[in-house]
Design an enzyme around this catalytic site. Structure first.
Site, short mmCIF file in Angstrom:
data_model
loop_
_atom_site.label_atom_id
_atom_site.label_comp_id
_atom_site.label_asym_id
_atom_site.label_seq_id
_atom_site.Cartn_x
_atom_site.Cartn_y
_atom_site.Cartn_z
N CYS A 1 176.61 -23.74 -55.20
CA CYS A 1 177.77 -22.99 -56.23
C CYS A 1 177.51 -23.99 -57.46
O CYS A 1 177.27 -24.99 -57.63
CB CYS A 1 179.05 -23.20 -55.51
N ARG B 1 169.70 -23.36 -59.34
CA ARG B 1 170.47 -23.93 -58.13
C ARG B 1 170.71 -22.81 -57.04
O ARG B 1 170.86 -23.37 -56.07
CB ARG B 1 171.90 -24.39 -58.49
N TRP C 1 177.18 -19.92 -53.64
CA TRP C 1 176.01 -19.78 -52.61
C TRP C 1 176.69 -19.99 -51.35
O TRP C 1 177.32 -21.15 -50.87
CB TRP C 1 175.13 -21.12 -52.78
N ASN D 1 183.90 -25.62 -55.64
CA ASN D 1 182.46 -26.24 -54.73
C ASN D 1 183.00 -27.09 -53.90
O ASN D 1 183.68 -27.89 -53.95
CB ASN D 1 181.53 -26.78 -55.66
N GLY D 2 182.37 -26.85 -52.55
CA GLY D 2 182.87 -28.02 -51.59
C GLY D 2 183.51 -27.30 -50.07
O GLY D 2 183.04 -25.99 -50.12
N GLU E 1 156.48 -35.01 -38.33
CA GLU E 1 157.19 -34.39 -39.56
C GLU E 1 156.76 -35.30 -40.65
O GLU E 1 156.35 -34.98 -41.85
CB GLU E 1 158.66 -34.56 -39.68
N LYS F 1 155.10 -33.90 -43.98
CA LYS F 1 155.28 -33.94 -45.38
C LYS F 1 154.15 -34.65 -46.25
O LYS F 1 153.91 -34.19 -47.26
CB LYS F 1 156.55 -35.13 -45.29
N GLU G 1 151.39 -31.95 -46.68
CA GLU G 1 151.69 -30.83 -47.71
C GLU G 1 151.82 -31.30 -49.29
O GLU G 1 151.30 -30.32 -49.84
CB GLU G 1 152.66 -30.09 -46.89
N HIS H 1 143.39 -41.06 -25.65
CA HIS H 1 142.74 -39.79 -25.15
C HIS H 1 141.95 -39.09 -26.21
O HIS H 1 141.85 -37.89 -25.94
CB HIS H 1 143.79 -38.96 -24.34
N LYS I 1 158.24 -21.32 -50.49
CA LYS I 1 159.42 -21.64 -49.90
C LYS I 1 159.84 -21.06 -48.74
O LYS I 1 160.12 -21.78 -47.89
CB LYS I 1 160.38 -22.04 -51.05
C1 F6R Z 1 157.34 -27.92 -44.64
C2 F6R Z 1 158.18 -26.63 -44.72
C3 F6R Z 1 157.98 -25.54 -43.74
C4 F6R Z 1 158.97 -24.86 -43.25
C5 F6R Z 1 158.49 -23.73 -42.50
C6 F6R Z 1 159.61 -22.88 -41.88
O1 F6R Z 1 158.17 -28.72 -45.54
O2 F6R Z 1 159.05 -26.66 -45.53
O3 F6R Z 1 156.88 -25.90 -42.80
O4 F6R Z 1 159.72 -25.75 -42.59
O5 F6R Z 1 157.97 -22.76 -43.49
O6 F6R Z 1 160.54 -22.62 -42.82
P1 F6R Z 1 161.88 -22.06 -42.33
O7 F6R Z 1 162.58 -23.55 -41.94
O8 F6R Z 1 162.46 -21.59 -43.74
O9 F6R Z 1 161.93 -21.20 -41.21
#
Ligand code: F6R
Length: 604
Positions: free
Chosen positions: A2, A27, A72, A96-97, A477, A481, A484, A500, A599
């Protein structure tokens, strides 16, 4: 996330408010609105969708004072009714909050005769201010907010005078000082075009703003002196709050986002977790004999920790499947299975298709997601929102740790109902969870140490991340990270799997990150560390602050504060996010928009 703007001056308020709101579009938002004072009194306009929809709706009006908002959604669908401002009599508010004691206030205001029209928690703020208003808006806002538990940045106007009254607690709010005009916003980006003279409001502070005067007060109504700062940032830097990338900004937001995820959902005094949003009765929960988790990418890694928690705490068998596999498998589900779909965006095509497939088996369904009103949320019976705020960087960071928090909450909730977790253990765990925001902040304060290690190994071609039990998902993870955003090849392994096969790849050129925080498998982890050291690999361990043993076996230790054994995955995640970020930064990678990635993956 927001956004708030407000204006008091001699110019046309509507055009300034709309322009300032547009500067907050980055945002993310799903609806917008504004309230202005005109000759006729208070006028309110709001719409779903784009700010251009609001512009189209606005008639030609003369006004020089008003408040505006981009919403949002976090509670209540993204509709026009739920959009801000919310109004009570001739008082309007944008906020906001999260209001933690919303239900309590709602009941009280209802009994006073107030009618609620929206599904938002914000509406109580409008009614509270109205209830206490006796001609002094500052006094009414203070009295109203004293009853509120939660977080807020809020701006109020009243039809009686050209004055904006604003207050903050744990949510940013700034005042912009102009000549014959003054401004207010939740984000400096909104104001840079108009002024660079800014006052950052403090928690539990009230501002009263007219065109020629700004006064600050504490919550007892005493005047407070504030200092004006001159902002040098350009718009791009301001959008990132001065950070070079959204990803590092979002990593830093985790002390707040983790707090927001837990807010109002935990009682460490009773050991209970309150998840009113789930549509499963205690009897339904007791009947569950299996949890099937589906997700992709980072959300899948969160799901793996979920499996561990559901089994270890609640004693419910859990499986985790990658959505794109699950949708074409032959799943075995029934009425006593709970499907948990995890997706930060709520729009991931494979997770939506997998959920639809699961529903054909009449199982119960629940989504853990960060975005209100998405396709996934319409497919499931229950939704738990992670409340992490809008995430712009492609790499998921704050949404991941918030997913983990929701999984802890859900597992504790189920464990309490299944009588697998006694009150004392539950209280202790929840007390430690409440401390996570502060602990995360301590890790962030130590980021230079992590940066040093990242830079030291950024030229490596391959990296390995090792973990056992509840650290294994975090090893996966950490590797995801790193690859990627830095394009360094990285593998996450269950440390016991090394022998293994993967051990063949370990050499002096393969840095190994060992997740060695306290766990029942700690000694086994030390053995795995010795295995890779014996092959010459440089080893960086993530370990507890009080571990005096680990440094004998590794090249570097990144220490995290001591907490409950179950909670270290949250802390290690933050460390690994920073490691990935600084590696990518050292290599000059386009961190917020890594090549080939989006994203939200809305296609199969
Ligand atoms: C990695 C990343 C992706 C998402 C994946 C699933 O940093 O962001 O691996 O986690 O594309 O996305 P959501 O969670 O939006 O279903």
């Amino acid at each position: 996330m927001c956004g708030i703007v407000a204006y008091a001056g001699e110019k046309q308020a509507t055009s300034i408010l709309v322009d300032a709101l547009k500067r907050l579009e980055y945002r993310g938002y799903d609806s917008s609105g504004l309230a202005v004072l005109t000759d006729k009194g208070l006028e309110v306009y709001k719409t779903e969708g784009q700010i251009t929809n609001l512009e189209t709706k606005l008639p030609k009006i003369e006004s020089s004072c008003g408040i505006g908002h981009t919403r949002w959604a976090t509670q209540g669908a993204p509709t026009t009714i739920n959009a801000h401002p919310h109004v009570s009599g001739n008082i309007a508010v944008v906020h906001n909050g999260i209001i933690e004691n919303y239900q309590e206030l709602y009941d009280e205001l209802k009994s006073e005769g107030y009618k609620f029209v929206s599904e938002t928690d914000t509406e109580v703020l409008a009614h509270l201010a109205h209830m206490y208003y006796k001609g002094d808006l500052v006094d009414a806002v203070i009295k109203g907010l004293k009853k509120v538990r939660g977080t807020y940045a809020a701006a109020f106007i009243c039809g009686d005078s050209k004055q904006v009254v604003a207050a903050r607690k744990d949510s940013p709010l700034i005042v912009g000082i102009g000549k014959g005009e003054n401004f207010l916003a939740s984000d400096v980006t909104a104001l840079l075009k108009y002024t660079r003279d800014i006052v950052y409001m403090h928690d539990l502070e009230i501002a009263s703003m007219t065109s020629d005067k700004i006064d600050f007060f504490d919550f007892d109504g005493n005047p407070v002196q504030e200092h004006t700062e001159s902002i040098e940032w350009n718009v791009e830097t301001a959008e990132k709050s001065g950070y070079p990338h959204f990803m590092i900004k979002e990593i830093h937001e985790q002390a707040t986002s983790v707090h927001d995820t837990m807010m109002g959902r935990i009682s460490e005094l009773t050991g209970e977790v309150m998840l009113g949003e789930i549509k499963l009765s205690n009897e339904d929960i007791m009947k569950l004999d299996r949890i099937e988790i589906i997700a992709c990418g980072t959300s899948y890694n969160a799901g793996l920790l979920g499996k561990y928690l559901f089994e270890a705490l609640a004693g419910i068998h859990a499986d985790v499947d990658i959505s794109s596999e699950f949708r074409y498998a032959n799943p075995v589900l029934c009425e006593s299975t709970l499907l948990v779909a995890i997706s930060q965006s709520g729009e991931t095509a494979d997770t939506i298709a997998a959920t639809k497939e699961a529903k054909t088996y009449n199982c119960r369904t629940l989504a853990i997601t960060n975005v209100v009103g998405t396709t996934l949320s319409r497919e499931v019976e229950s939704i738990i929102y992670t409340r992490a705020g809008h995430e712009i960087g492609v790499a998921a960071t704050k949404t991941f740790t918030s997913q983990l928090i929701v999984l802890y909450l859900l597992a504790i909730h189920f464990a309490r109902i299944n009588k697998r977790l006694d009150v004392d253990r539950s209280k202790r765990l929840l007390v430690q969870m409440k401390q996570l925001p502060g602990i995360i902040q301590q890790i962030l304060n130590n980021k230079e140490l992590i940066k040093k290690q990242a830079v030291r190994f950024s030229k490596a071609r391959d990296y390995f991340f090792l973990g056992r039990s509840l650290n294994y998902p975090i090893a996966l993870e950490g590797a995801l990270k790193l690859k990627e955003i830095s394009y360094i090849h990285a593998e996450g392994y269950a440390a016991g799997e090394l022998k293994h096969g993967p051990l063949a790849l370990i050499s002096k050129d393969t840095p190994v990150v060992a997740l060695a925080t306290r766990a029942s498998t700690y000694d086994k982890m030390l053995n795995n560390i010795k295995e890779v050291k014996a092959r010459g690999a440089p080893v960086m361990a993530i370990a507890c602050a009080d571990d005096t043993e680990i440094q004998k076996y590794v090249d570097a230790v990144i220490r995290v504060p001591v907490t409950d054994e179950l909670l270290y995955p949250v802390l290690s995640s933050v460390v690994l996010q920073l490691l990935a970020y600084y590696s990518a930064e050292d290599l000059g990678c386009p961190i917020d928009k890594p090549r080939n990635l989006a994203k939200s993956v809305t296609v199969e």
